[in-house]
Design an enzyme around this catalytic site. Structure first.
Site, PDB file in Angstrom:
ATOM      1  N   SER A  17      23.862 -11.192  22.594  1.00 14.50           N
ATOM      2  CA  SER A  17      23.021 -12.340  22.983  1.00 14.50           C
ATOM      3  C   SER A  17      21.570 -12.071  22.620  1.00 14.50           C
ATOM      4  O   SER A  17      21.174 -10.923  22.375  1.00 14.50           O
ATOM      5  CB  SER A  17      23.153 -12.535  24.507  1.00 14.50           C
ATOM      6  OG  SER A  17      22.236 -13.505  24.982  1.00 14.50           O
ATOM      7  N   GLY A  18      20.795 -13.137  22.553  1.00 12.92           N
ATOM      8  CA  GLY A  18      19.335 -13.053  22.514  1.00 12.92           C
ATOM      9  C   GLY A  18      18.746 -12.125  21.463  1.00 12.92           C
ATOM     10  O   GLY A  18      19.089 -12.191  20.274  1.00 12.92           O
ATOM     11  N   ILE A  19      17.841 -11.268  21.916  1.00 12.46           N
ATOM     12  CA  ILE A  19      17.083 -10.391  21.027  1.00 12.46           C
ATOM     13  C   ILE A  19      18.002  -9.406  20.299  1.00 12.46           C
ATOM     14  O   ILE A  19      17.861  -9.180  19.092  1.00 12.46           O
ATOM     15  CB  ILE A  19      16.002  -9.643  21.848  1.00 12.46           C
ATOM     16  CG1 ILE A  19      14.935 -10.637  22.346  1.00 12.46           C
ATOM     17  CG2 ILE A  19      15.369  -8.527  21.035  1.00 12.46           C
ATOM     18  CD1 ILE A  19      13.964 -10.050  23.377  1.00 12.46           C
ATOM     19  N   ASP A  38      28.130  -4.446  23.578  1.00 14.42           N
ATOM     20  CA  ASP A  38      27.721  -5.310  24.693  1.00 14.42           C
ATOM     21  C   ASP A  38      28.736  -5.150  25.824  1.00 14.42           C
ATOM     22  O   ASP A  38      29.912  -4.887  25.579  1.00 14.42           O
ATOM     23  CB  ASP A  38      27.647  -6.783  24.263  1.00 14.42           C
ATOM     24  CG  ASP A  38      26.708  -7.603  25.149  1.00 14.42           C
ATOM     25  OD1 ASP A  38      25.608  -7.956  24.686  1.00 14.42           O
ATOM     26  OD2 ASP A  38      27.067  -7.862  26.326  1.00 14.42           O
ATOM     27  N   VAL A  65      26.386  -0.047  29.476  1.00 13.49           N
ATOM     28  CA  VAL A  65      25.501   1.108  29.253  1.00 13.49           C
ATOM     29  C   VAL A  65      25.260   1.915  30.529  1.00 13.49           C
ATOM     30  O   VAL A  65      24.844   3.075  30.462  1.00 13.49           O
ATOM     31  CB  VAL A  65      24.145   0.683  28.630  1.00 13.49           C
ATOM     32  CG1 VAL A  65      24.338   0.030  27.265  1.00 13.49           C
ATOM     33  CG2 VAL A  65      23.350  -0.223  29.569  1.00 13.49           C
ATOM     34  N   TYR A 160      11.819  -4.515  37.680  1.00  9.22           N
ATOM     35  CA  TYR A 160      11.807  -4.736  36.226  1.00  9.22           C
ATOM     36  C   TYR A 160      10.556  -4.114  35.610  1.00  9.22           C
ATOM     37  O   TYR A 160      10.621  -3.411  34.596  1.00  9.22           O
ATOM     38  CB  TYR A 160      11.875  -6.233  35.926  1.00  9.22           C
ATOM     39  CG  TYR A 160      12.007  -6.555  34.451  1.00  9.22           C
ATOM     40  CD1 TYR A 160      13.222  -6.415  33.793  1.00  9.22           C
ATOM     41  CD2 TYR A 160      10.912  -6.993  33.714  1.00  9.22           C
ATOM     42  CE1 TYR A 160      13.348  -6.706  32.439  1.00  9.22           C
ATOM     43  CE2 TYR A 160      11.030  -7.291  32.364  1.00  9.22           C
ATOM     44  CZ  TYR A 160      12.241  -7.148  31.732  1.00  9.22           C
ATOM     45  OH  TYR A 160      12.362  -7.435  30.390  1.00  9.22           O
TER      46      TYR A 160
HETATM   47  N1  LIG Z   1      13.561 -12.522  26.765  1.00 10.31           N
HETATM   48  C1  LIG Z   1      12.380 -12.039  27.071  1.00 10.31           C
HETATM   49  O1  LIG Z   1      11.436 -12.791  27.355  1.00 10.31           O
HETATM   50  C2  LIG Z   1      12.152 -10.552  27.062  1.00 10.31           C
HETATM   51  C3  LIG Z   1      10.838 -10.094  27.125  1.00 10.31           C
HETATM   52  C4  LIG Z   1      10.602  -8.719  27.128  1.00 10.31           C
HETATM   53  C5  LIG Z   1      11.652  -7.828  27.035  1.00 10.31           C
HETATM   54  N2  LIG Z   1      12.928  -8.323  26.981  1.00 10.31           N
HETATM   55  C6  LIG Z   1      14.011  -7.332  26.902  1.00 10.31           C
HETATM   56  O2  LIG Z   1      14.796  -7.606  25.760  1.00 10.31           O
HETATM   57  C7  LIG Z   1      16.110  -7.099  25.977  1.00 10.31           C
HETATM   58  C8  LIG Z   1      17.120  -8.169  25.612  1.00 10.31           C
HETATM   59  O3  LIG Z   1      16.952  -9.274  26.476  1.00 10.31           O
HETATM   60  P1  LIG Z   1      17.306 -10.766  26.072  1.00 10.31           P
HETATM   61  O4  LIG Z   1      16.159 -11.586  26.469  1.00 10.31           O
HETATM   62  O5  LIG Z   1      17.816 -10.817  24.690  1.00 10.31           O
HETATM   63  O6  LIG Z   1      18.454 -11.058  27.146  1.00 10.31           O
HETATM   64  P2  LIG Z   1      19.921 -11.656  27.025  1.00 10.31           P
HETATM   65  O7  LIG Z   1      20.377 -11.816  28.423  1.00 10.31           O
HETATM   66  O8  LIG Z   1      19.968 -12.808  26.084  1.00 10.31           O
HETATM   67  O9  LIG Z   1      20.739 -10.466  26.324  1.00 10.31           O
HETATM   68  C9  LIG Z   1      20.975  -9.272  26.990  1.00 10.31           C
HETATM   69  C10 LIG Z   1      22.320  -8.734  26.527  1.00 10.31           C
HETATM   70  O10 LIG Z   1      22.527  -7.482  27.170  1.00 10.31           O
HETATM   71  C11 LIG Z   1      23.848  -7.440  27.648  1.00 10.31           C
HETATM   72  N3  LIG Z   1      23.944  -6.531  28.791  1.00 10.31           N
HETATM   73  C12 LIG Z   1      23.501  -6.743  30.058  1.00 10.31           C
HETATM   74  N4  LIG Z   1      23.824  -5.702  30.833  1.00 10.31           N
HETATM   75  C13 LIG Z   1      24.476  -4.810  30.030  1.00 10.31           C
HETATM   76  C14 LIG Z   1      25.068  -3.554  30.241  1.00 10.31           C
HETATM   77  N5  LIG Z   1      25.101  -2.994  31.469  1.00 10.31           N
HETATM   78  N6  LIG Z   1      25.639  -2.907  29.209  1.00 10.31           N
HETATM   79  C15 LIG Z   1      25.652  -3.475  27.972  1.00 10.31           C
HETATM   80  N7  LIG Z   1      25.134  -4.675  27.712  1.00 10.31           N
HETATM   81  C16 LIG Z   1      24.548  -5.331  28.733  1.00 10.31           C
HETATM   82  C17 LIG Z   1      24.180  -8.870  28.038  1.00 10.31           C
HETATM   83  O11 LIG Z   1      25.592  -9.096  28.104  1.00 10.31           O
HETATM   84  C18 LIG Z   1      23.491  -9.651  26.928  1.00 10.31           C
HETATM   85  O12 LIG Z   1      24.348  -9.839  25.824  1.00 10.31           O
HETATM   86  C19 LIG Z   1      16.154  -6.654  27.434  1.00 10.31           C
HETATM   87  O13 LIG Z   1      15.942  -5.247  27.495  1.00 10.31           O
HETATM   88  C20 LIG Z   1      14.986  -7.382  28.052  1.00 10.31           C
HETATM   89  O14 LIG Z   1      14.484  -6.710  29.183  1.00 10.31           O
HETATM   90  C21 LIG Z   1      13.199  -9.654  26.976  1.00 10.31           C
END
Ligand SMILES: NC(=O)c1ccc[n+]([C@@H]2O[C@H](COP(=O)([O-])OP(=O)(O)OC[C@H]3O[C@@H](n4cnc5c(N)ncnc54)[C@H](O)[C@@H]3O)[C@@H](O)[C@H]2O)c1
Length: 256
Positions: A17-19, A38, A65, A160
C-alpha cells in the site's frame, strides 16, 4: 540502457500500500528485482503482480515485521528463492491519533502497537537481512517522518513521534557502524502523503489538513510517487557518498 538499480535485489516492507507500493513499483522500473513484503499477503501479491504486468521482476511474501522469528524465516526464503539482497527499504509503519492524556487503555495500546511495528519491526527486519546487506555493500533506506524532529500541529499519538525520532536515531547509529563495511544507511522524512494511513482524517477532518497545508510552502499534500525519487537517490549510486542523512520530502514543512 540499464536502469539505476540494475543488478540489485530490493526488499520493501509494507509494500502492499501507499508509499511502500510506490517505491516497489519505482525500483522495479529501474530494473531492480523486488521482494515485496507486507502483513497483508493479498496486497503484497497485488503489488508484485502489478510489477510483473509492467514488465518487471517481483516476488511477494507475507510478513508481520513485529514477529522476529518470521523476519528471519522470510530472510531465509528470500535468500533461497530470490537471491542476495542489496537494498532494504524499511517502510512498514502504523499511526494512531490518540492524545497521551486520552483514554488510558487506548494510549497504552497505541504505545505497544506502534513500538512493535515502527521500531521493533525496523530492528527485526534489518537484523534479519544484515548478512546479505553487508556482503553486498548494500543500502538501507528507512522511512522516517517530519515527526523525527517535531510533533505535528494536528492531533497525533506521541508514540508515533517517539517512534519516528527512533527511526532517525537508528539510521544514524547504523550509518556510523556499517560505513566501514560499505553499507550506507539513510532516511526519508515524508510530510503529509495521501495514503490509506491518513485517508479517514483527510476525508472527515479537512480543518486538520488545512492546518498542515498552511505550514507547507509548496501548499499541497504529497502523493506516494513524491517519495520514489528520494528513495531511488538513496538506494542507487547517485548517493554514493551519502550516509546517515535524512532527505526531507515534506513540501518544505520543516523549513518554516
Ligand atoms: N502517509 C504519510 O503522510 C506519512 C508521512 C510520514 C511517514 N509515513 C510513513 O510511511 C510509511 C508507509 O506509510 P503509508 O502512508 O504508505 O501507509 P499505508 O497504510 O498506506 O501502508 C502501510 C503498509 O504497511 C503495512 N503494514 C502495517 N503493519 C505491518 C506489519 N506489522 N508488518 C508488515 N507490514 C505492515 C500495511 O499492511 C500497509 O500495506 C510508514 O512508516 C509511515 O509511518 C507516512
Amino acid at each position: 540502457m540499464a536502469g539505476l538499480l540494475d543488478n540489485h535485489i530490493a526488499v520493501v516492507t509494507g509494500a502492499g500500500s501507499g508509499i511502500g507500493r510506490a517505491i516497489a513499483l519505482g525500483f522495479a522500473r529501474e530494473d531492480a528485482m523486488l521482494a515485496v513484503l507486507d502483513i497483508n499477503g493479498d496486497t503484497a501479491a497485488k503489488t508484485a503482480a502489478d510489477i510483473r504486468a509492467a514488465g518487471g521482476r517481483a516476488h511477494a511474501f507475507t510478513l508481520d515485521v513485529a514477529d522476529r522469528q518470521a523476519c528471519r524465516a522470510v530472510a531465509a526464503r528470500v535468500a533461497s528463492d530470490v537471491g542476495r539482497v542489496s537494498i532494504l527499504v524499511n517502510n512498514a509503519g502504523i499511526n494512531r491519533r490518540n492524545a497521551f492524556a486520552g483514554e488510558p487503555d487506548a494510549v497504552i495500546k497505541d504505545w505497544q502497537d506502534i513500538m512493535a511495528v515502527n521500531l521493533n519491526g525496523l530492528f527485526n527486519v534489518t537484523h534479519a537481512f544484515l548478512a546479505p546487506l553487508r556482503a553486498a555493500k548494500g543500502r538501507i533506506v528507512n522511512i522516517a517522518s517530519i515527526q523525527s524532529f517535531v510533533h505535528v500541529r494536528t492531533p497525533n499519538s506521541p508514540a508515533y513521534t517517539t517512534s519516528k525520532h527512533g527511526v532517525l536515531g537508528f539510521t544514524r547509529a547504523l550509518a556510523a557502524e556499517l560505513g566501514k563495511d560499505g553499507v550506507r544507511v539513510n532516511a526519508i522524512g515524508p510530510g503529509l502523503i495521501e495514503t490509506p494511513l491518513n485517508e479517514k482524517v483527510r476525508a472527515t477532518q479537512p480543518e486538520l489538513v488545512k492546518i498542515f497545508l498552511d505550514h507547507t510552502p509548496l501548499g499541497r499534500t504529497g502523493k506516494p510517487e513524491d517519495i520514489v525519487g528520494p528513495a531511488l537517490f538513496l538506494a542507487s549510486d547517485l548517493s554514493a557518498y551519502v550516509t546517515g542523512a535524512i532527505v526531507m520530502a515534506d513540501g518544505g514543512y520543516r523549513t518554516i
